[in-house]
Design a protein around this motif. Structure first.
Motif, short mmCIF file in Angstrom:
data_model
loop_
_atom_site.label_atom_id
_atom_site.label_comp_id
_atom_site.label_asym_id
_atom_site.label_seq_id
_atom_site.Cartn_x
_atom_site.Cartn_y
_atom_site.Cartn_z
N ASN A 99 0.82 -1.16 0.19
CA ASN A 99 0.06 0.15 -0.12
C ASN A 99 0.91 1.18 0.09
O ASN A 99 0.54 2.06 -0.73
N TYR A 100 1.99 1.23 0.78
CA TYR A 100 2.79 2.29 0.93
C TYR A 100 3.33 2.70 -0.38
O TYR A 100 3.32 3.82 -0.88
N ARG A 101 3.70 1.53 -1.15
CA ARG A 101 4.57 1.89 -2.55
C ARG A 101 3.42 2.50 -3.54
O ARG A 101 3.58 3.05 -4.35
N LEU A 102 2.12 1.70 -3.59
CA LEU A 102 1.13 2.09 -4.29
C LEU A 102 0.73 3.45 -4.24
O LEU A 102 0.47 4.21 -5.31
N TYR A 103 0.72 4.03 -3.08
CA TYR A 103 0.04 5.27 -2.81
C TYR A 103 1.35 6.39 -3.04
O TYR A 103 1.08 7.12 -3.55
N ASN A 104 2.32 5.85 -2.92
CA ASN A 104 3.82 6.73 -3.13
C ASN A 104 3.68 6.96 -4.91
O ASN A 104 4.14 7.94 -5.33
N GLU A 105 3.42 5.95 -5.29
CA GLU A 105 3.59 6.01 -7.16
C GLU A 105 2.34 7.03 -7.52
O GLU A 105 2.51 7.55 -8.61
N LEU A 106 1.26 6.96 -6.84
CA LEU A 106 0.20 7.89 -7.10
C LEU A 106 0.52 9.32 -6.67
O LEU A 106 -0.35 10.08 -7.15
N GLY A 107 1.38 9.47 -5.87
CA GLY A 107 1.79 10.89 -5.17
C GLY A 107 0.64 11.01 -4.13
O GLY A 107 0.35 12.30 -3.94
N LEU A 108 0.24 10.20 -3.31
CA LEU A 108 -0.78 10.26 -2.23
C LEU A 108 -0.06 9.90 -0.93
O LEU A 108 0.98 9.29 -0.87
N GLU A 109 -0.59 10.87 0.04
CA GLU A 109 -0.19 10.64 1.37
C GLU A 109 -0.59 9.23 1.79
O GLU A 109 -1.65 8.87 1.78
N TYR A 110 0.53 8.53 2.87
CA TYR A 110 0.15 7.31 3.30
C TYR A 110 0.48 7.25 4.66
O TYR A 110 2.08 7.67 4.77
N PRO A 111 -0.19 6.91 5.70
CA PRO A 111 -1.53 6.32 5.58
C PRO A 111 -2.42 7.57 5.39
O PRO A 111 -2.17 8.67 5.87
N PRO A 112 -3.75 7.19 4.82
CA PRO A 112 -4.65 8.16 4.67
C PRO A 112 -5.44 8.82 5.82
O PRO A 112 -5.23 8.00 6.70
N LYS A 113 -5.78 10.12 6.01
CA LYS A 113 -6.43 10.65 7.08
C LYS A 113 -7.79 9.98 7.21
O LYS A 113 -8.36 10.05 6.14
#
Length: 372
Positions: free
Chosen positions: A267-281
């Motif tokens: 999940n961390y890698r996938l969110y990072n590729e989309l440019g999203l903060e992880y973990p989501p608030k």
């Protein structure tokens, strides 16, 4: 008779030539094969029989209980083997000797010993009703992580994505269950499985990666395209689940423990590729009203906005390439037709429900429709 000579009252047998006595040779002990003349060779010390050992021999080598041995094998990804020659019998479970040697150097082995010692001390204090000392000891309870096992079993991100099917299916199963103290299903495991599954669903929604959905008696089959690879998982129906007594949930919880650590990395890698903060608030108001995925708030970073712009440019470039191929080789070319079909299918999947308002009846389950 001729074979006897008479001497007074006694008859003495005549001297008849006898065969030579065979020299005595030392026999090999029981369990030894014929080797050299002195020692011999012990059975099962060479060849294929020496490459495997039974489960009882593995337990004696590692000095662990059967429950800890099963847990260690699941976490390390070691499974029984089926050798051609079963030296100890056909009814035994065999493991490769190199796998057991591999387990003997695992750092988790010492952690299991520390946990066993802690439980002995804790039970002794509780039996003496020394609750203050037991509470202080519980604060010093030994802990361990599985991060090194995830990196060891999945050296690359693509290998982790290929094995993501079982992990997401296990998370989807336990997020539909309720904690049960009698079956040793802890609340923390169910809550974390629910959180990780919702975060993965949110990524699939934001990346528009969902490709296929199929409803069956078992549940809903979903297929998403992640890192260019199809990932298929099963989500159960929204019914109260009955726990069958013949299922060993301790084994399933061990798999869940490893999959939870694995999905965190993914999940961390996938969110990072989309440019999203992880973990989501999470929005506390929506979370209290059981909004599930809608309670997750994801903040877009500057890198995410730039990545979206690059994705839009890449789509335009693909369309231009397809148009150029069609112009150079003609519309009847197979490559040009295949590229145009793929682009049309991808755009159609991404814009299927765009601009539409969907009304859901109360008899229709909301979760799969909301996700799809």
């Amino acid at each position: 008779s001729s074979g006897w000579r008479h001497c007074g009252a006694r008859a003495i047998p005549a001297l008849i030539p006898m065969a030579k006595h065979k020299a005595h040779t030392k026999k090999n002990r029981k369990g030894y094969k014929k080797g050299d003349k002195i020692h011999g060779q012990k059975k099962g010390k060479k060849g294929e029989a020496a490459a495997y050992m039974t489960r009882a021999q593995a337990l004696a080598t590692l000095q662990v209980s059967l429950a800890d041995f099963r847990r260690l094998c699941i976490l390390k990804g070691i499974y029984p083997r089926d050798p051609k020659k079963k030296a100890a019998g056909m009814d035994k479970t065999y493991y490769h000797s190199k796998d057991i040697l591999f387990l003997s150097h695992e750092p988790l082995l010492s952690k299991f010993f520390d946990m066993k010692t802690f439980m002995k001390k804790f039970k002794r204090l509780m039996g003496r009703k020394e609750r203050g000392l037991a509470a202080g000891l519980e604060q010093r309870k030994p802990e361990y992580t599985l991060h090194h096992l995830v990196r060891e079993r999945f050296p690359s991100f693509d290998m982790a994505v290929r094995d993501l099917d079982d992990a997401i299916s296990m998370l989807a199963l336990f997020q539909a269950l309720s904690a049960d103290q009698r079956r040793d299903i802890p609340t923390e495991a169910v809550n974390e499985a629910t959180r990780l599954y919702q975060e993965f669903q949110l990524y699939v929604i934001r990346a528009q990666a969902l490709r296929k959905v199929f409803a069956s008696i078992k549940g809903y089959y979903f297929q998403a395209e992640i890192a260019g690879q199809p990932v298929t998982w099963l989500a159960p129906h929204q019914f109260s689940q009955e726990l069958p007594p013949e299922v060993d949930f301790r084994v399933m919880l061990t798999f869940l423990e490893f999959y939870r650590a694995m999905v965190k990395f993914v999940n961390y890698r996938l969110y990072n590729e989309l440019g999203l903060e992880y973990p989501p608030k999470r929005d506390a108001v929506k979370d209290n009203s059981a909004s599930e995925m809608a309670a997750l708030e994801v903040e877009m970073r500057d890198a995410g906005k730039a990545r979206e712009a690059q994705a839009a440019q890449a789509e335009e470039a693909d369309e231009a390439i397809a148009t150029g191929v069609a112009a150079d080789f003609g519309d009847e070319n197979e490559e040009a037709q295949e590229m145009q079909k793929k682009l049309a299918a991808a755009n159609r999947m991404k814009t299927t429900f765009r601009g539409l308002r969907v009304f859901i009846n109360r008899e229709v389950p909301l979760r799969p429709v909301y996700f799809a």
